[in-house]
Design a protein around this motif. Structure first.
Motif, PDB file in Angstrom:
ATOM      1  N   GLY A  71       0.802  -1.221   0.000  1.00  0.00           N
ATOM      2  CA  GLY A  71       0.000   0.000   0.000  1.00  0.00           C
ATOM      3  C   GLY A  71       0.833   1.268   0.000  1.00  0.00           C
ATOM      4  O   GLY A  71       0.356   2.311  -0.419  1.00  0.00           O
ATOM      5  N   ASN A  72       2.090   1.172   0.493  1.00  0.00           N
ATOM      6  CA  ASN A  72       2.883   2.409   0.611  1.00  0.00           C
ATOM      7  C   ASN A  72       4.098   2.419  -0.339  1.00  0.00           C
ATOM      8  O   ASN A  72       5.004   3.225  -0.172  1.00  0.00           O
ATOM      9  N   GLU A  73       4.094   1.528  -1.351  1.00  0.00           N
ATOM     10  CA  GLU A  73       5.229   1.483  -2.282  1.00  0.00           C
ATOM     11  C   GLU A  73       5.241   2.724  -3.174  1.00  0.00           C
ATOM     12  O   GLU A  73       4.185   3.331  -3.408  1.00  0.00           O
ATOM     13  N   SER A  74       6.417   3.009  -3.720  1.00  0.00           N
ATOM     14  CA  SER A  74       6.448   4.146  -4.648  1.00  0.00           C
ATOM     15  C   SER A  74       6.067   3.704  -6.066  1.00  0.00           C
ATOM     16  O   SER A  74       5.586   4.503  -6.858  1.00  0.00           O
ATOM     17  N   GLU A  75       6.262   2.415  -6.376  1.00  0.00           N
ATOM     18  CA  GLU A  75       5.926   1.935  -7.726  1.00  0.00           C
ATOM     19  C   GLU A  75       4.880   0.831  -7.652  1.00  0.00           C
ATOM     20  O   GLU A  75       4.940  -0.027  -6.770  1.00  0.00           O
ATOM     21  N   PRO A  76       3.936   0.817  -8.595  1.00  0.00           N
ATOM     22  CA  PRO A  76       2.923  -0.246  -8.583  1.00  0.00           C
ATOM     23  C   PRO A  76       3.460  -1.588  -9.086  1.00  0.00           C
ATOM     24  O   PRO A  76       4.507  -1.644  -9.719  1.00  0.00           O
ATOM     25  N   ASN A  77       2.710  -2.639  -8.810  1.00  0.00           N
ATOM     26  CA  ASN A  77       3.058  -3.986  -9.261  1.00  0.00           C
ATOM     27  C   ASN A  77       2.541  -4.183 -10.692  1.00  0.00           C
ATOM     28  O   ASN A  77       1.320  -4.255 -10.912  1.00  0.00           O
ATOM     29  N   GLU A  78       3.452  -4.253 -11.636  1.00  0.00           N
ATOM     30  CA  GLU A  78       3.064  -4.301 -13.053  1.00  0.00           C
ATOM     31  C   GLU A  78       2.165  -5.514 -13.363  1.00  0.00           C
ATOM     32  O   GLU A  78       1.217  -5.416 -14.138  1.00  0.00           O
ATOM     33  N   ALA A  79       2.455  -6.654 -12.726  1.00  0.00           N
ATOM     34  CA  ALA A  79       1.659  -7.852 -13.036  1.00  0.00           C
ATOM     35  C   ALA A  79       0.182  -7.635 -12.642  1.00  0.00           C
ATOM     36  O   ALA A  79      -0.736  -8.084 -13.333  1.00  0.00           O
ATOM     37  N   GLY A  80      -0.029  -6.924 -11.553  1.00  0.00           N
ATOM     38  CA  GLY A  80      -1.396  -6.628 -11.130  1.00  0.00           C
ATOM     39  C   GLY A  80      -2.085  -5.710 -12.122  1.00  0.00           C
ATOM     40  O   GLY A  80      -3.236  -5.932 -12.521  1.00  0.00           O
ATOM     41  N   LEU A  81      -1.380  -4.688 -12.542  1.00  0.00           N
ATOM     42  CA  LEU A  81      -1.966  -3.764 -13.530  1.00  0.00           C
ATOM     43  C   LEU A  81      -2.287  -4.502 -14.829  1.00  0.00           C
ATOM     44  O   LEU A  81      -3.334  -4.285 -15.443  1.00  0.00           O
ATOM     45  N   GLN A  82      -1.383  -5.401 -15.219  1.00  0.00           N
ATOM     46  CA  GLN A  82      -1.589  -6.141 -16.474  1.00  0.00           C
ATOM     47  C   GLN A  82      -2.842  -7.019 -16.409  1.00  0.00           C
ATOM     48  O   GLN A  82      -3.587  -7.144 -17.379  1.00  0.00           O
ATOM     49  N   PHE A  83      -3.077  -7.603 -15.234  1.00  0.00           N
ATOM     50  CA  PHE A  83      -4.272  -8.456 -15.111  1.00  0.00           C
ATOM     51  C   PHE A  83      -5.536  -7.664 -15.461  1.00  0.00           C
ATOM     52  O   PHE A  83      -6.394  -8.129 -16.220  1.00  0.00           O
TER      53      PHE A  83
END
Ligand code: BG6
Length: 479
Positions: free
Chosen positions: A97-109
């Motif tokens: 929740g507090n990362e500076s970058e999102p998880n690309e695999a999640g966005l791709q889903f």
């Protein structure tokens, strides 16, 4: 003859945590529901500190939509759905929740899912937060008790608005943001806001603090979304359970009116961009200290919603004499003065079946707000009986839904309510939110899975599948 206006959206509704499963796949972090065990009618779900290996968490696998979405979308298309409401699991995108970058695999889903839907002419309708806060934020920051969580949420909102700006037009910020008004039941504050009330804290103060932060987060997200794509339609989403007076006794009528403020407080702020006077009076009267800072009024004013989505399942009834007559243990719908309505039957889970209440709700909300409404949840949670030949004749569900659609039609065509669409809840069976059961089923598509997590996950059509297809095809005239 079409019964509903042209462009009326017929669809179905889900929440990521109740159907996706894949709770730790592709970098997803645990969310607040991933530490909730299964309960039953009258047996609360336990919220554990972390995931414990000897406990069963029904949302971990749910109905495995994550690994099955292509086949499921095919079925939704066959049913004729024009839109599909679901949420983006926050902890797939920001695992802690507090990362500076999102998880690309999640966005791709979600890219893949939205492409699949659009290819089948189904518009995604997206809730940003449907009980899926990353567990880390809840444990380390106290969820929305902390103002820092506002920034985490807005960052999440901005990330997904940017990413899906050409794929999604209809958004909602928080699912049933007003659930937590019932803070006597810990699951509402926990799932809505990632909040647990600690010893020595005033639960009402905690609830309004979290609520204030969520209202700010919602308003900031609306403003950000409009900057990213001015065409976005961003709504609030509330649970609407109308409260009737038990009798014409003036005290009953006034009590119902006062209790209705529990329903209205959040949408009042969403739509009007300011706190209602009745809440400010309550803060004053009860000495509640809510951290409303200078400038917050402007944030709220600048982030009013375009429409209001709401869930409608049931009504409830109050009697001012219940406590006076020392019958204080009667609790219905979480209200201390709640009583059964003698004119209304209930489901096996005690939810009052009241189609006219939907027309009443549409009128009350439209009179109050004068903005478009969207019925984004409605449905009948019931046990299905699978016949020897595998068929499921779910007539009670068809009866429930058609009676509600009939009342909705009156609200539109007789009363003049502006209604965007109708997305009945869980058109494919999913895990129940309040109980964590599988046997409380809403679907028109059956999923072979039981309360303990056994079953093949096979999907099969119930009688309501063809019925709903023809409702959509006839734009609501064949019920
Ligand atoms: C609403 C929620 O409260 O009601 C859904 O937005 C939930 O997440 C639905 O599933 C029905 O409740 P339940 O407990 O029958 O699943």
């Amino acid at each position: 003859m079409s019964k509903f206006p042209e462009g009326f959206k017929w669809g179905g509704a889900f929440a990521a945590h109740q159907f996706e499963g894949g709770w730790d796949q592709d970098g997803k972090g645990p969310s607040v529901v991933d530490v909730m065990t299964a309960g039953a009618h009258g047996v609360p779900r336990e919220i554990t500190e972390t995931v414990e290996s000897d406990k069963f968490y029904p949302n971990h696998e749910a109905v495995d939509f994550y690994n099955n979405y292509k086949n499921d979308v095919k079925l939704f298309a066959e049913m004729g759905l024009q839109c599909l409401r679901t949420s983006i699991a926050w902890s797939r995108i920001f695992p802690k929740g507090n990362e500076s970058e999102p998880n690309e695999a999640g966005l791709q889903f979600y890219d893949d899912l939205f492409d699949e839907l659009i290819e089948h002419d189904i518009d995604p309708v997206i809730t940003l937060s449907h009980f899926e806060m990353p567990l880390y934020i809840a444990r380390e920051y106290g969820g929305f008790k902390s103002r820092e969580t506002v920034d985490f949420f807005v960052k999440f909102a901005e990330t997904v608005f940017e990413r899906y700006k050409d794929k999604v037009k209809y958004w909602m910020t928080f699912n049933e943001i007003n659930n937590k008004m019932d803070y006597s039941n810990p699951i509402f504050l926990w799932t809505n806001s990632g909040v647990s009330v600690e010893a020595g804290e005033n639960p009402k103060e905690v609830m309004y603090t979290a609520g204030h932060h969520e209202l700010l987060a919602s308003a900031l997200a609306v403003a950000k979304g409009k900057e990213i794509n001015p065409e976005f339609q961003i709504g609030g989403m509330v649970s609407h359970v109308p409260i009737y007076p038990r009798s014409s006794r003036p005290d009953d009528v006034m009590l119902a009116e006062e209790y209705m403020r529990h329903r209205y407080f959040f949408p009042d702020v969403h739509v009007r961009g300011e706190y209602p006077k009745y809440t400010l009076k309550e803060f004053e009267r009860e000495g509640l200290n809510i951290p409303i800072l200078e400038g917050d009024d402007e944030i709220l004013r600048n982030g009013i919603v375009d429409y209001l989505g709401f869930s409608y399942y049931m009504s409830t009834t109050v009697d001012s004499q219940v406590i006076a007559d020392n019958k204080g243990d009667i609790v219905n719908g979480g209200l201390p003065h709640g009583v059964d309505n003698p004119f209304i039957k209930s489901s096996d889970w005690g939810w009052a079946i009241d189609p006219v209440g939907l027309r009443y709700a549409l009128n009350r909300l439209y009179d109050r707000y004068q903005i478009p409404l969207f019925v984004v949840e409605n449905g009948f949670g019931a046990v299905d009986h699978v016949q020897a030949d595998g068929t499921i004749q779910d007539d009670a569900r068809i009866e429930y839904l058609s009676a509600h659609i009939e009342e909705m039609e009156k609200a539109v065509n007789y009363d003049g309510v502006e209604l965007i669409g109708y997305t009945p809840w869980g058109v494919m069976d999913i895990v129940s939110f309040t109980t964590g059961e599988m046997k409380k089923r809403y679907g028109m598509i059956h999923v072979d899975r039981d309360n303990e997590g056994n079953g093949t996950m096979k999907r099969s059509k119930k009688a309501s599948f063809d019925w709903y297809r023809s409702v959509i095809e006839s734009n609501g005239s064949e019920l």
